[in-house]
Design an enzyme around this catalytic site. Sequence first.
Site, PDB file in Angstrom:
ATOM      1  N   LYS A  54      43.655  22.929  33.911  1.00  0.00           N
ATOM      2  CA  LYS A  54      42.744  22.243  34.661  1.00  0.00           C
ATOM      3  C   LYS A  54      41.942  21.298  33.979  1.00  0.00           C
ATOM      4  O   LYS A  54      41.341  20.468  34.691  1.00  0.00           O
ATOM      5  CB  LYS A  54      42.322  22.988  36.006  1.00  0.00           C
ATOM      6  CG  LYS A  54      43.078  23.593  36.988  1.00  0.00           C
ATOM      7  CD  LYS A  54      42.433  24.391  38.006  1.00  0.00           C
ATOM      8  CE  LYS A  54      43.492  24.672  39.082  1.00  0.00           C
ATOM      9  NZ  LYS A  54      44.585  25.648  38.514  1.00  0.00           N
ATOM     10  N   TYR A  92      35.511  22.352  37.897  1.00  0.00           N
ATOM     11  CA  TYR A  92      35.993  23.532  36.997  1.00  0.00           C
ATOM     12  C   TYR A  92      36.560  22.958  35.801  1.00  0.00           C
ATOM     13  O   TYR A  92      36.449  23.214  34.707  1.00  0.00           O
ATOM     14  CB  TYR A  92      36.890  24.290  37.922  1.00  0.00           C
ATOM     15  CG  TYR A  92      37.342  25.414  37.021  1.00  0.00           C
ATOM     16  CD1 TYR A  92      36.866  26.323  36.237  1.00  0.00           C
ATOM     17  CD2 TYR A  92      38.790  25.800  37.329  1.00  0.00           C
ATOM     18  CE1 TYR A  92      37.816  27.203  35.375  1.00  0.00           C
ATOM     19  CE2 TYR A  92      39.506  26.341  36.325  1.00  0.00           C
ATOM     20  CZ  TYR A  92      38.999  27.333  35.445  1.00  0.00           C
ATOM     21  OH  TYR A  92      39.460  28.101  34.849  1.00  0.00           O
TER      22      TYR A  92
HETATM   23  N1  NAP Z   1      43.423  33.366  35.774  1.00  0.00           N
HETATM   24  C1  NAP Z   1      43.948  32.389  35.714  1.00  0.00           C
HETATM   25  O1  NAP Z   1      44.852  31.947  36.256  1.00  0.00           O
HETATM   26  C2  NAP Z   1      43.819  31.592  34.588  1.00  0.00           C
HETATM   27  C3  NAP Z   1      44.521  30.615  33.956  1.00  0.00           C
HETATM   28  C4  NAP Z   1      44.005  29.698  32.867  1.00  0.00           C
HETATM   29  C5  NAP Z   1      42.841  30.158  32.280  1.00  0.00           C
HETATM   30  N2  NAP Z   1      42.140  30.945  32.696  1.00  0.00           N
HETATM   31  C6  NAP Z   1      40.963  31.265  31.752  1.00  0.00           C
HETATM   32  O2  NAP Z   1      40.844  32.790  31.255  1.00  0.00           O
HETATM   33  C7  NAP Z   1      39.523  33.192  31.312  1.00  0.00           C
HETATM   34  C8  NAP Z   1      39.575  34.635  31.889  1.00  0.00           C
HETATM   35  O3  NAP Z   1      40.132  34.575  33.108  1.00  0.00           O
HETATM   36  P1  NAP Z   1      40.186  35.583  34.223  1.00  0.00           P
HETATM   37  O4  NAP Z   1      41.442  35.426  34.937  1.00  0.00           O
HETATM   38  O5  NAP Z   1      40.358  36.994  33.325  1.00  0.00           O
HETATM   39  O6  NAP Z   1      38.900  35.804  34.981  1.00  0.00           O
HETATM   40  P2  NAP Z   1      38.229  36.753  35.855  1.00  0.00           P
HETATM   41  O7  NAP Z   1      39.158  38.072  36.099  1.00  0.00           O
HETATM   42  O8  NAP Z   1      37.479  35.944  37.049  1.00  0.00           O
HETATM   43  O9  NAP Z   1      37.131  37.225  35.082  1.00  0.00           O
HETATM   44  C9  NAP Z   1      35.878  36.554  34.612  1.00  0.00           C
HETATM   45  C10 NAP Z   1      35.088  37.614  33.811  1.00  0.00           C
HETATM   46  O10 NAP Z   1      34.131  36.693  33.413  1.00  0.00           O
HETATM   47  C11 NAP Z   1      32.699  37.368  33.597  1.00  0.00           C
HETATM   48  N3  NAP Z   1      31.549  36.399  33.754  1.00  0.00           N
HETATM   49  C12 NAP Z   1      31.469  35.521  34.583  1.00  0.00           C
HETATM   50  N4  NAP Z   1      30.569  34.744  34.584  1.00  0.00           N
HETATM   51  C13 NAP Z   1      29.783  35.486  33.413  1.00  0.00           C
HETATM   52  C14 NAP Z   1      28.493  35.236  32.657  1.00  0.00           C
HETATM   53  N5  NAP Z   1      27.720  33.955  33.030  1.00  0.00           N
HETATM   54  N6  NAP Z   1      28.402  36.041  31.499  1.00  0.00           N
HETATM   55  C15 NAP Z   1      29.132  36.802  31.251  1.00  0.00           C
HETATM   56  N7  NAP Z   1      30.267  36.978  32.064  1.00  0.00           N
HETATM   57  C16 NAP Z   1      30.718  36.356  32.960  1.00  0.00           C
HETATM   58  C17 NAP Z   1      33.233  38.227  34.751  1.00  0.00           C
HETATM   59  O11 NAP Z   1      32.276  39.664  34.781  1.00  0.00           O
HETATM   60  P3  NAP Z   1      30.881  39.415  35.509  1.00  0.00           P
HETATM   61  O12 NAP Z   1      31.077  38.850  36.819  1.00  0.00           O
HETATM   62  O13 NAP Z   1      30.531  40.921  35.635  1.00  0.00           O
HETATM   63  O14 NAP Z   1      30.005  38.605  34.647  1.00  0.00           O
HETATM   64  C18 NAP Z   1      34.690  38.697  34.370  1.00  0.00           C
HETATM   65  O15 NAP Z   1      34.569  39.860  33.412  1.00  0.00           O
HETATM   66  C19 NAP Z   1      38.694  32.271  32.010  1.00  0.00           C
HETATM   67  O16 NAP Z   1      38.151  31.380  30.901  1.00  0.00           O
HETATM   68  C20 NAP Z   1      39.500  31.181  32.882  1.00  0.00           C
HETATM   69  O17 NAP Z   1      39.053  30.054  32.701  1.00  0.00           O
HETATM   70  C21 NAP Z   1      42.415  31.766  33.598  1.00  0.00           C
END
Ligand code: NAP
Length: 332
Positions: free
Chosen positions: A127, A135
């Site tokens: 994205k 985002y």
């Molecule tokens: N899932 C997908 O399909 C996908 C695809 C492409 C890229 N990505 C990227 O991959 C990465 C990880 O994705 P994910 O799927 O693992 O996401 P997720 O399951 O939503 O996890 C997000 C993590 O970030 C933490 N977080 C959020 N805001 C924060 C803050 N201000 N300070 C510290 N920690 C924070 C959350 O914990 P707390 O809420 O406890 O802080 C959680 O541990 C992201 O950067 C996302 O953009 C994901």
Amino acid sequence: MFKDKTVLITGGTGSFGKRFVSHLLQNDTPRRIIIYSRDELKQFEMQQTYDAPCMRYFIGDVRDKHRLKSAMKDVDFVVHAAALKQVPAAEYNPNECIKTNINGAQNVIDAAIETDVRRVIALSTDKAANPVNLYGATKLASDKLFVAANNISGATGPRFAVVRYGNVVGSRGSVVPFYRNLLNEGKDILPVTHAEMTRFWITLDEGVQFVITNFQRMQGGEIFVPKIPSIRILDLVESMSGKKDHEIIGIRPGEKLHEVMVPEEMAHHSLEFDDHYVITPAIKFFDKTVDYKINKLGERGVQVADKFEYHSGTNPHFLTVEELVKLDKETL
Ligand SMILES: NC(=O)c1ccc[n+]([C@@H]2O[C@H](COP(=O)([O-])OP(=O)(O)OC[C@H]3O[C@@H](n4cnc5c(N)ncnc54)[C@H](OP(=O)(O)O)[C@@H]3O)[C@@H](O)[C@H]2O)c1
């Protein structure tokens, strides 16, 4: 690679973070693994499963540079996974998304430079390529910050790279668990925003493995893009519900029909390797001798063709309904 090393994962309690930790504990012998995130409950729950002696759980926000700096003391590798990533939430709360995804990225960079971390990989998303929603725009800004950080860190400081990929099968808040919940609640017709929609598709294990390998490949400044299959949303519906019937609900704000990982406008900066692409930096760093065509693993890449675009709708590799059924069973 991580033997006796300390690894910090921002957003370590998320879908990526947990699978990454599981992989490190099974395949490597790190000295310490530090989870850095805000919510104590998610950390408490994670500790029930991941309680190896090397595990450390730090409460902290990526918006807080001082806390990041103290967490990164004596850290060798950082994976920056923390993000606000729900498209509608970002549209509704733009400044919150900017504070976490952009200011947070700069804080991670500053803290890594000030504490002399060795290598940092930031997770990005399709994205961020030609973004149409906030985002994606914040992740593009974050990508630019991480690429340019190699300039600030100079010859001996940390190296920064970005890994960009598409939809992670089954991650929190994504379409597969959404559909699974609806089916479990007894709904038999699944909602679809647009019948022609396609998406890049990657499993968590593939994403984790790609990040680990790129720690070995990186020279600093690369955006690494894996070669992965695409899916058609109607094939996903059929694979999960067992029928082609669906209900069209209309495209959501900020949603694209197809996603792009290497935009045509970046073709002149992009290289193709056997199993991935690299978008090389548009700016020159202090070290003008870096040759991105040969990475640190000795793999060789070639310049992609003029006007090349890596696009989920024109991707030569689509998963079939049968392959999606099999994948769904494997990733449950
Ligand atoms: N899932 C997908 O399909 C996908 C695809 C492409 C890229 N990505 C990227 O991959 C990465 C990880 O994705 P994910 O799927 O693992 O996401 P997720 O399951 O939503 O996890 C997000 C993590 O970030 C933490 N977080 C959020 N805001 C924060 C803050 N201000 N300070 C510290 N920690 C924070 C959350 O914990 P707390 O809420 O406890 O802080 C959680 O541990 C992201 O950067 C996302 O953009 C994901």
